[in-house]
Scaffold this motif. Sequence first.
Motif, PDB file in Angstrom:
ATOM      1  N   ASP A  51      37.240 -31.253  42.948  1.00 50.53           N
ATOM      2  CA  ASP A  51      36.239 -30.358  43.807  1.00 50.53           C
ATOM      3  C   ASP A  51      34.948 -30.251  42.897  1.00 50.53           C
ATOM      4  O   ASP A  51      33.821 -30.452  43.513  1.00 50.53           O
ATOM      5  N   ASP A  53      33.781 -32.301  40.578  1.00 58.37           N
ATOM      6  CA  ASP A  53      33.196 -33.772  40.636  1.00 58.37           C
ATOM      7  C   ASP A  53      32.247 -33.983  39.575  1.00 58.37           C
ATOM      8  O   ASP A  53      31.059 -34.045  39.543  1.00 58.37           O
ATOM      9  N   ARG A  73      29.097 -30.156  41.528  1.00 58.77           N
ATOM     10  CA  ARG A  73      28.857 -29.748  42.853  1.00 58.77           C
ATOM     11  C   ARG A  73      28.175 -28.277  42.762  1.00 58.77           C
ATOM     12  O   ARG A  73      28.588 -27.402  41.942  1.00 58.77           O
ATOM     13  N   HIS A  76      29.978 -24.748  41.322  1.00 56.58           N
ATOM     14  CA  HIS A  76      31.266 -25.183  40.596  1.00 56.58           C
ATOM     15  C   HIS A  76      30.562 -25.353  38.926  1.00 56.58           C
ATOM     16  O   HIS A  76      31.123 -25.780  38.005  1.00 56.58           O
TER      17      HIS A  76
END
Length: 160
Positions: A51, A53, A73, A76
């Motif tokens: 998630d 990435d 992202r 994050h």
Amino acid sequence: MKHLPKHLQPRWRYLGVGIEAWPDADLTRGAFQRELWFAAQNLLGDVGSADADLTVLGFRFGGGVGETVVRARRGHADEARAALACVDDVGGDPIGVRVRGVSGTVRACEERYLGGRAGHSGKRNVAFEDADRTAYSRDGALDVRLPSGFAGATQLDFEP
């Protein structure tokens, strides 16, 4: 295949990262990327790391100092910082990693946090442990080459 509309495209944050290691370390983008993925997977798990990435962009390293941009992202960035903090070794060379800042574009990240901010390094001879030794200087810190590896020192260690 059509592109996604702009409102459906993923949003990114870019972390400006400084890297420091011993002067003889030889780091590559691929090795750093692999260690970052392993650190993220160990810390966040498979789903969390996928998630976030995390991707390494624009890697530069030489003379014991380097810098890179890490893409994550949006939402994050904290997980990316935590994963970067877990990276302490790349290819058998111990390293130090410091996040200098987070930005919304690669260009802004490079202008604000990268671009030679790692400092200037030089090489000189010093007297250390009753012998002449080679030392690599970098912003007031010295890395003295010993038969068993390197020892970190400061200018104050050599002043009378």
